[in-house]
Design a protein around this motif. Sequence first.
Motif, mmCIF file in Angstrom:
data_model
loop_
_atom_site.group_PDB
_atom_site.id
_atom_site.type_symbol
_atom_site.label_atom_id
_atom_site.label_comp_id
_atom_site.label_asym_id
_atom_site.label_seq_id
_atom_site.Cartn_x
_atom_site.Cartn_y
_atom_site.Cartn_z
ATOM 1 N N LEU A 104 -4.831 -14.892 -5.602
ATOM 2 C CA LEU A 104 -5.822 -14.844 -6.603
ATOM 3 C C LEU A 104 -7.199 -14.096 -6.335
ATOM 4 C CD1 LEU A 104 -6.618 -15.882 -9.238
ATOM 5 C CD2 LEU A 104 -7.402 -18.072 -8.221
ATOM 6 N N VAL A 105 -7.586 -14.153 -5.263
ATOM 7 C CA VAL A 105 -8.805 -13.553 -4.605
ATOM 8 C C VAL A 105 -8.756 -12.070 -4.809
ATOM 9 C CG1 VAL A 105 -10.654 -12.989 -2.676
ATOM 10 C CG2 VAL A 105 -9.967 -15.288 -3.312
ATOM 11 N N LEU A 106 -7.364 -11.517 -4.092
ATOM 12 C CA LEU A 106 -7.179 -10.122 -4.211
ATOM 13 C C LEU A 106 -7.027 -9.515 -5.543
ATOM 14 C CD1 LEU A 106 -4.488 -9.892 -1.243
ATOM 15 C CD2 LEU A 106 -6.673 -8.870 -1.305
ATOM 16 N N CYS A 107 -6.488 -10.317 -6.449
ATOM 17 C CA CYS A 107 -6.302 -9.967 -7.855
ATOM 18 C C CYS A 107 -7.567 -9.695 -8.837
ATOM 19 C CB CYS A 107 -5.213 -10.813 -8.736
ATOM 20 S SG CYS A 107 -4.891 -10.319 -10.375
ATOM 21 N N VAL A 108 -8.510 -10.927 -8.556
ATOM 22 C CA VAL A 108 -10.027 -10.750 -8.863
ATOM 23 C C VAL A 108 -10.525 -9.207 -8.415
ATOM 24 C CG1 VAL A 108 -12.278 -11.874 -8.762
ATOM 25 C CG2 VAL A 108 -9.970 -13.189 -9.414
ATOM 26 N N GLY A 109 -10.411 -9.185 -7.140
ATOM 27 C CA GLY A 109 -10.941 -7.924 -6.544
ATOM 28 C C GLY A 109 -10.418 -6.801 -7.202
ATOM 29 N N LEU A 165 0.801 -1.248 -0.020
ATOM 30 C CA LEU A 165 0.006 -0.024 -0.032
ATOM 31 C C LEU A 165 0.745 1.166 -0.016
ATOM 32 C CD1 LEU A 165 -2.875 -1.133 2.593
ATOM 33 C CD2 LEU A 165 -2.684 -1.204 0.049
ATOM 34 N N LEU A 166 1.844 1.055 0.680
ATOM 35 C CA LEU A 166 3.185 2.243 0.600
ATOM 36 C C LEU A 166 3.486 2.523 -0.902
ATOM 37 C CD1 LEU A 166 4.596 4.403 2.368
ATOM 38 C CD2 LEU A 166 6.355 2.705 2.595
ATOM 39 N N PHE A 167 3.777 1.447 -1.302
ATOM 40 C CA PHE A 167 4.395 1.454 -2.636
ATOM 41 C C PHE A 167 3.379 2.124 -3.745
ATOM 42 C CE2 PHE A 167 6.961 -1.097 -6.010
ATOM 43 C CZ PHE A 167 7.887 -0.049 -6.088
ATOM 44 N N VAL A 168 2.175 1.777 -3.537
ATOM 45 C CA VAL A 168 0.852 2.442 -4.550
ATOM 46 C C VAL A 168 1.082 3.893 -4.010
ATOM 47 C CG1 VAL A 168 -1.367 2.362 -5.115
ATOM 48 C CG2 VAL A 168 -0.355 0.292 -4.423
ATOM 49 N N ALA A 169 1.086 4.309 -2.924
ATOM 50 C CA ALA A 169 0.949 5.664 -2.374
ATOM 51 C C ALA A 169 2.242 6.547 -3.228
ATOM 52 C CB ALA A 169 1.130 5.872 -1.084
ATOM 53 N N LEU A 205 -4.125 -4.933 -6.334
ATOM 54 C CA LEU A 205 -3.423 -5.517 -7.198
ATOM 55 C C LEU A 205 -1.748 -5.594 -6.648
ATOM 56 C CD1 LEU A 205 -2.272 -6.827 -9.879
ATOM 57 C CD2 LEU A 205 -1.944 -4.308 -10.605
ATOM 58 N N TYR A 206 -1.355 -4.569 -6.183
ATOM 59 C CA TYR A 206 0.014 -4.474 -5.429
ATOM 60 C C TYR A 206 -0.116 -5.552 -4.187
ATOM 61 C CZ TYR A 206 1.952 -0.560 -8.033
ATOM 62 O OH TYR A 206 2.429 0.411 -8.759
ATOM 63 N N THR A 207 -0.982 -5.628 -3.520
ATOM 64 C CA THR A 207 -1.401 -6.486 -2.221
ATOM 65 C C THR A 207 -1.158 -7.943 -2.784
ATOM 66 O OG1 THR A 207 -2.347 -4.632 -1.085
ATOM 67 C CG2 THR A 207 -2.334 -7.121 -0.215
#
Length: 308
Positions: free
Chosen positions: A142-147, A33-37, A75-77
């Motif tokens: 996989l679930v996070l990527c679908v999210g 999340l820091l990387f996205v920020a 996606l990053y997570t």
Amino acid sequence: MPLKDVLAATLVMVLWGVNFVVIDWGLQGVPPLLFVALRFSVVLLALPFVARPAAPLRHVLLVGAAMSLGQFGLLYTALAFGMPPGLASLVLQLQAVVTVVVAALVLAERPALLQWAGVGLGLVGLGVVALGRGGAVPLVALVLCVGAAVSWATGNVLVRRLKVPGGLGLTVWSALVVPVPLFVLSLVIDGPAVVGHALAHLSLAAWLSTAYTAVLASLVGYGIWNRLLERHPASEVAPFTLLVPPVGIAAAWLVAGERLTPAALVGGALLVAGVVLVTLGPRVLARRRAGRSRPMSAPEVRTVAERP
């Protein structure tokens, strides 16, 4: 479309496809999340030079909450949890399928039969990918990527619902909603000590990855893409996005040695086929109908009359 524009569109697809490998490379030692920020903080440096979309700012920020904050946060997570970048580039294309479903529910749009077939095929493909992902891909990743794909699709529908113009302006101005919430969330989830250590010890890979994703993938990529959409019909430009998964998979194989399982490849092929039906199916039908309704010229009338 002229050859130079075809090459420009292909270049954007290469930038976007390689983007997944670059993100995964730079994530080492940095909370996702820091990387996205950090990425969208760099994007915001272009704010004084890009006109704001012709829409209320709250609408722009709402789109950004789904399309930028939600999509890339998830996606990053997912990548941080072990989602292979090549497979991520493939699964994320589920957004085209989900967009059709969400638009039907929220906007009361009526998808064509071919689009519903594409939705079904895409979901079957996703199921095959999930079952054949192999032990190296955690289910939570996989679930996070679908999210992330669902979040992107939600952003697509919000753009239509709120009539927010897309393009580079939306990319830059919607970034306003990303850095602060994700920085605070990273502090809560990862802890101030981890965040502080990551910021104080950013590696060269992290800096280069941030520069690539913010400048090349976001600003340059969307800048070229927006110009292409201004010059040519969306029906000619949009299909180029189907090149992103092959580029992403190839880049992940060349750089990281990622190899998809046979089941994942089959499921991915079904998913992409579903996206093709969703994206191109209605246009093919429209062209056929237009051809049938076009008045026949004299030679055509004579040819039809001469048929036995």
